[in-house]
Design an enzyme around this catalytic site. Structure first.
Site, mmCIF file in Angstrom:
data_model
loop_
_atom_site.group_PDB
_atom_site.id
_atom_site.type_symbol
_atom_site.label_atom_id
_atom_site.label_comp_id
_atom_site.label_asym_id
_atom_site.label_seq_id
_atom_site.Cartn_x
_atom_site.Cartn_y
_atom_site.Cartn_z
ATOM 1 N N CYS A 1 0.870 -1.179 0.000
ATOM 2 C CA CYS A 1 0.000 0.000 0.000
ATOM 3 C C CYS A 1 0.906 1.228 0.000
ATOM 4 C CB CYS A 1 -0.980 -0.027 1.168
ATOM 5 S SG CYS A 1 -0.250 0.188 2.809
ATOM 6 N N ASN B 1 2.552 1.497 4.286
ATOM 7 C CA ASN B 1 2.797 0.228 4.959
ATOM 8 C C ASN B 1 2.455 0.281 6.445
ATOM 9 O OD1 ASN B 1 5.563 -1.982 5.674
ATOM 10 N ND2 ASN B 1 3.575 -2.575 4.920
ATOM 11 N N CYS C 1 -1.308 0.616 7.231
ATOM 12 C CA CYS C 1 -2.742 0.318 7.333
ATOM 13 C C CYS C 1 -3.125 -0.923 6.525
ATOM 14 C CB CYS C 1 -3.590 1.506 6.860
ATOM 15 S SG CYS C 1 -3.378 3.025 7.808
ATOM 16 N N ARG C 2 -3.348 -0.716 5.228
ATOM 17 C CA ARG C 2 -3.894 -1.784 4.386
ATOM 18 C C ARG C 2 -2.958 -2.967 4.201
ATOM 19 N NH1 ARG C 2 -5.500 2.043 -0.497
ATOM 20 N NH2 ARG C 2 -3.732 3.171 0.379
ATOM 21 N N SER C 3 -1.707 -2.709 3.848
ATOM 22 C CA SER C 3 -0.816 -3.846 3.560
ATOM 23 C C SER C 3 -0.485 -4.673 4.801
ATOM 24 C CB SER C 3 0.435 -3.406 2.803
ATOM 25 O OG SER C 3 1.182 -2.451 3.505
ATOM 26 N N ASP D 1 -8.240 3.607 1.262
ATOM 27 C CA ASP D 1 -7.308 3.920 2.341
ATOM 28 C C ASP D 1 -8.095 4.414 3.560
ATOM 29 O OD1 ASP D 1 -5.234 4.683 3.983
ATOM 30 O OD2 ASP D 1 -4.257 5.956 2.492
#
Length: 164
Positions: free
Chosen positions: A9, A12, A14-16, A128
């Protein structure tokens, strides 16, 4: 030979890391631990050295996932050791394909939600959640969990193909 997947993401945090934690749990549950490794990184280095966003950690822990994470930036040299690079949105997909040293490496980059058969093909981005509240992290987790089922099936097929 270990099959290596890296989720990417922006920062690095939140999402990933959420995708990494969920996918790692799926790999373990499927009995593929040791055959498949999950990792994550960001397209940018803004948060290098930091842990995952506290809201991501909370949502993951509330849903039974563990997370031990330190943010880092994706490096083009990694393509040579990775089998699959999973982008969390189309911006990451484009950035990663531009970073790919070869066309063969660029083909390794896929969108996470492309593994979700029910996803709207016109919008495969995982939004995001960083600038919103904890609810956005919950929605992100739902998308990641759903897509991880299809991703695991695809990775399992690759791993079993290598063993044959």
């Amino acid at each position: 030979m270990t099959y290596r997947v890296c989720f990417v993401c922006t920062g690095n945090i939140c999402r990933s890391p959420m995708a990494e934690a969920v996918f790692h749990a799926r790999v373990v549950d499927a009995g593929l631990d040791g055959l498949v490794e999950a990792d994550s990184a960001g397209t940018d280095g803004w948060h290098e050295g930091e842990g995952a966003d506290p809201r991501a950690v909370t949502v993951l822990e509330e849903n039974g996932y563990g997370v031990a994470h330190t943010a880092r930036q994706f490096q083009p040299s990694w393509f040579s050791r990775l089998d699959l690079v999973v982008a969390l949105d189309t911006g990451h997909l484009r950035a990663l394909r531009r970073l790919a040293p070869t066309e063969q490496d660029a083909v390794k980059v896929r969108l996470l939600r492309s593994y979700d058969a029910a996803a709207d093909r016109g919008d495969l981005d995982v939004p995001d959640p960083y600038y919103g509240g904890v609810d956005g992290f919950g929605e992100c987790l739902e998308m990641v969990e759903t897509a991880s089922t299809g991703l695991l099936a695809a990775v399992r097929e690759q791993v079993e193909g290598r063993a044959a």
